[in-house]
Write an enzyme that holds these catalytic residues in place. Structure first.
Site, PDB file in Angstrom:
ATOM      1  N   GLY A 156     -12.005   3.607 -17.598  1.00 14.93           N
ATOM      2  CA  GLY A 156     -13.285   2.903 -17.642  1.00 14.93           C
ATOM      3  C   GLY A 156     -14.231   3.343 -16.549  1.00 14.93           C
ATOM      4  O   GLY A 156     -15.454   3.390 -16.745  1.00 14.93           O
ATOM      5  N   TYR A 200      -6.852  15.543  -8.330  1.00 16.79           N
ATOM      6  CA  TYR A 200      -6.027  14.561  -9.057  1.00 16.79           C
ATOM      7  C   TYR A 200      -4.953  15.281  -9.872  1.00 16.79           C
ATOM      8  O   TYR A 200      -3.769  14.911  -9.838  1.00 16.79           O
ATOM      9  CB  TYR A 200      -6.924  13.717  -9.972  1.00 16.79           C
ATOM     10  CG  TYR A 200      -6.182  12.784 -10.900  1.00 16.79           C
ATOM     11  CD1 TYR A 200      -5.744  11.537 -10.467  1.00 16.79           C
ATOM     12  CD2 TYR A 200      -5.923  13.144 -12.229  1.00 16.79           C
ATOM     13  CE1 TYR A 200      -5.064  10.676 -11.334  1.00 16.79           C
ATOM     14  CE2 TYR A 200      -5.253  12.291 -13.095  1.00 16.79           C
ATOM     15  CZ  TYR A 200      -4.820  11.060 -12.637  1.00 16.79           C
ATOM     16  OH  TYR A 200      -4.145  10.217 -13.492  1.00 16.79           O
ATOM     17  N   ASP A 236       0.890  -1.163   0.000  1.00 14.07           N
ATOM     18  CA  ASP A 236       0.000   0.000   0.000  1.00 14.07           C
ATOM     19  C   ASP A 236       0.922   1.206   0.000  1.00 14.07           C
ATOM     20  O   ASP A 236       1.542   1.516   1.021  1.00 14.07           O
ATOM     21  CB  ASP A 236      -0.903  -0.005   1.234  1.00 14.07           C
ATOM     22  CG  ASP A 236      -1.786   1.242   1.290  1.00 14.07           C
ATOM     23  OD1 ASP A 236      -1.591   2.174   0.468  1.00 14.07           O
ATOM     24  OD2 ASP A 236      -2.662   1.290   2.171  1.00 14.07           O
TER      25      ASP A 236
HETATM   26  N1  NAD Z   1      -5.208   5.648 -17.882  1.00 15.83           N
HETATM   27  C1  NAD Z   1      -5.018   6.932 -18.181  1.00 15.83           C
HETATM   28  O1  NAD Z   1      -5.715   7.481 -19.050  1.00 15.83           O
HETATM   29  C2  NAD Z   1      -3.946   7.715 -17.487  1.00 15.83           C
HETATM   30  C3  NAD Z   1      -3.689   9.014 -17.922  1.00 15.83           C
HETATM   31  C4  NAD Z   1      -2.704   9.765 -17.292  1.00 15.83           C
HETATM   32  C5  NAD Z   1      -1.987   9.215 -16.248  1.00 15.83           C
HETATM   33  N2  NAD Z   1      -2.259   7.956 -15.833  1.00 15.83           N
HETATM   34  C6  NAD Z   1      -1.480   7.415 -14.722  1.00 15.83           C
HETATM   35  O2  NAD Z   1      -0.939   6.166 -15.109  1.00 15.83           O
HETATM   36  C7  NAD Z   1      -0.752   5.373 -13.924  1.00 15.83           C
HETATM   37  C8  NAD Z   1      -1.365   4.006 -14.129  1.00 15.83           C
HETATM   38  O3  NAD Z   1      -2.773   4.178 -14.241  1.00 15.83           O
HETATM   39  P1  NAD Z   1      -3.731   3.122 -14.955  1.00 15.83           P
HETATM   40  O4  NAD Z   1      -4.502   3.863 -15.959  1.00 15.83           O
HETATM   41  O5  NAD Z   1      -2.982   1.915 -15.329  1.00 15.83           O
HETATM   42  O6  NAD Z   1      -4.747   2.796 -13.747  1.00 15.83           O
HETATM   43  P2  NAD Z   1      -5.295   1.434 -13.142  1.00 15.83           P
HETATM   44  O7  NAD Z   1      -6.414   1.814 -12.243  1.00 15.83           O
HETATM   45  O8  NAD Z   1      -5.577   0.458 -14.229  1.00 15.83           O
HETATM   46  O9  NAD Z   1      -4.078   0.892 -12.266  1.00 15.83           O
HETATM   47  C9  NAD Z   1      -3.684   1.516 -11.087  1.00 15.83           C
HETATM   48  C10 NAD Z   1      -3.179   0.463 -10.128  1.00 15.83           C
HETATM   49  O10 NAD Z   1      -2.713   1.125  -8.930  1.00 15.83           O
HETATM   50  C11 NAD Z   1      -3.097   0.324  -7.832  1.00 15.83           C
HETATM   51  N3  NAD Z   1      -3.154   1.101  -6.601  1.00 15.83           N
HETATM   52  C12 NAD Z   1      -4.080   2.029  -6.254  1.00 15.83           C
HETATM   53  N4  NAD Z   1      -3.843   2.462  -5.006  1.00 15.83           N
HETATM   54  C13 NAD Z   1      -2.733   1.805  -4.564  1.00 15.83           C
HETATM   55  C14 NAD Z   1      -2.020   1.825  -3.354  1.00 15.83           C
HETATM   56  N5  NAD Z   1      -2.396   2.595  -2.319  1.00 15.83           N
HETATM   57  N6  NAD Z   1      -0.927   1.031  -3.237  1.00 15.83           N
HETATM   58  C15 NAD Z   1      -0.552   0.235  -4.272  1.00 15.83           C
HETATM   59  N7  NAD Z   1      -1.208   0.157  -5.435  1.00 15.83           N
HETATM   60  C16 NAD Z   1      -2.297   0.936  -5.576  1.00 15.83           C
HETATM   61  C17 NAD Z   1      -4.463  -0.217  -8.214  1.00 15.83           C
HETATM   62  O11 NAD Z   1      -4.828  -1.350  -7.431  1.00 15.83           O
HETATM   63  C18 NAD Z   1      -4.270  -0.525  -9.684  1.00 15.83           C
HETATM   64  O12 NAD Z   1      -3.852  -1.862  -9.872  1.00 15.83           O
HETATM   65  C19 NAD Z   1      -1.380   6.174 -12.786  1.00 15.83           C
HETATM   66  O13 NAD Z   1      -0.350   6.876 -12.109  1.00 15.83           O
HETATM   67  C20 NAD Z   1      -2.293   7.132 -13.496  1.00 15.83           C
HETATM   68  O14 NAD Z   1      -2.541   8.293 -12.730  1.00 15.83           O
HETATM   69  C21 NAD Z   1      -3.221   7.184 -16.424  1.00 15.83           C
END
Ligand code: NAD
Length: 269
Positions: free
Chosen positions: A208, A169, A76
């Site tokens: 999603g 965020y 975490d």
């Molecule tokens: N998907 C997008 O469009 C997008 C755009 C810009 C930035 N991002 C960034 O990319 C990164 C990955 O995002 P994603 O889209 O794969 O999201 P995702 O929700 O698919 O994956 C995020 C993962 O982080 C884990 N997580 C959340 N809280 C946690 C904690 N306290 N300790 C450990 N793990 C934890 C979740 O369980 C999940 O598996 C993030 O930093 C997100 O902000 C994503």
């Protein structure tokens, strides 16, 4: 003119490298763990959700190109003791650390005048403080890396361009970029590189769930400028980010530090 001492090209350019990836149970973190392992790295894949890690472990076991190089474990990132234990355990198991990829994050939004302190604070605790804790614990072993340690942090286009209802965020993602700049200069003379990845919209659990994680009465017209130019209006996929992370972690990224790489399919140009 040829670059002096060019890195040798290799299809397995990460062989022998050791990497921690957070958020590895889903989306970009999961795709990154698989990509790094396919290029030869040994990966400690960490997440707070066990079922996500079980899915990754099953996918890795079924994929010969991963070669058994992914191990999974809980963390975490918002909990200091959890981070200390997870990074310490991963570094001991890997026998060192060449890179940390801080992909874990949470995402939700509010009308800012209605946002509670608890919802603001939770985003700060996970996204920003979590990135700090993971980076702090990783720096000492990264400084011992014979390849030069690498920190890849996750910012977002929301840090640079207006994303409505996502003030909290977006603020965490802007702060992560600033944090990354600072450590890049602080440790450059010891061979450590630090870079922020800046994804645009990528199809993952975060995107999603965005409709459910925003107020019910949002004005979707305010999102009109957030769609990519490439991909005929579809968001990118996690692999579009994972390949860039692999480059940054490898010697191909050896001259990149203290900056951001935006990967958004031409959303903002
Ligand atoms: N998907 C997008 O469009 C997008 C755009 C810009 C930035 N991002 C960034 O990319 C990164 C990955 O995002 P994603 O889209 O794969 O999201 P995702 O929700 O698919 O994956 C995020 C993962 O982080 C884990 N997580 C959340 N809280 C946690 C904690 N306290 N300790 C450990 N793990 C934890 C979740 O369980 C999940 O598996 C993030 O930093 C997100 O902000 C994503």
């Amino acid at each position: 003119m040829d670059t002096p001492n060019p890195p040798a090209y290799s299809a397995d350019r990460l062989t022998g490298r050791t990497v921690i990836v957070t958020g590895a149970g889903s989306g970009i973190g999961r795709a990154t763990a698989l990509r790094l392992a396919r290029e030869g790295a040994r990966v400690a894949a960490l997440d707070v959700v066990p079922v996500g890690l079980e899915g990754l472990a099953a996918a890795a076991a079924a994929d010969d190109t991963v070669g058994g190089r992914i191990t999974t474990g809980p963390v975490d990132i918002s909990d200091e003791q959890s981070v200390v234990a997870a990074v310490g355990g991963a570094v001991a198991a890997l026998g060192g650390l060449d890179a940390v990829v801080n992909a874990a994050a949470i995402h939700y939004g509010d009308h800012t005048h209605e946002a509670t302190l608890a919802r603001w604070q939770r985003l700060i605790d996970v996204n920003l403080t979590g990135t700090f804790l993971m980076t702090r614990e990783s720096i000492p072993p990264l400084l011992e890396s014979e390849h030069g340690g690498v920190v890849v942090n996750f910012s977002s286009t929301s840090a640079f361009f207006a994303h409505p209802y996502m003030a909290a965020y977006s603020a965490t993602k802007g702060a992560i970029m600033s944090f990354t700049h600072a450590i890049a200069l602080e440790y450059a003379d010891r061979g450590l590189r630090a870079v922020s990845l800046v994804p645009g919209g990528i199809e993952t659990a975060i995107t999603g769930a965005t409709p459910q994680n925003l107020p019910a009465d949002v004005d979707w017209n305010k999102f009109a400028k957030l769609m990519p130019t490439l991909g005929r209006g579809r968001f990118g996929g996690p692999e579009d980010i994972a390949g860039v992370v692999a480059m940054l972690v490898s010697d191909d990224g050896r001259y990149i530090t203290g900056t951001e790489i935006r990967v958004d399919g031409g959303t903002h140009m």
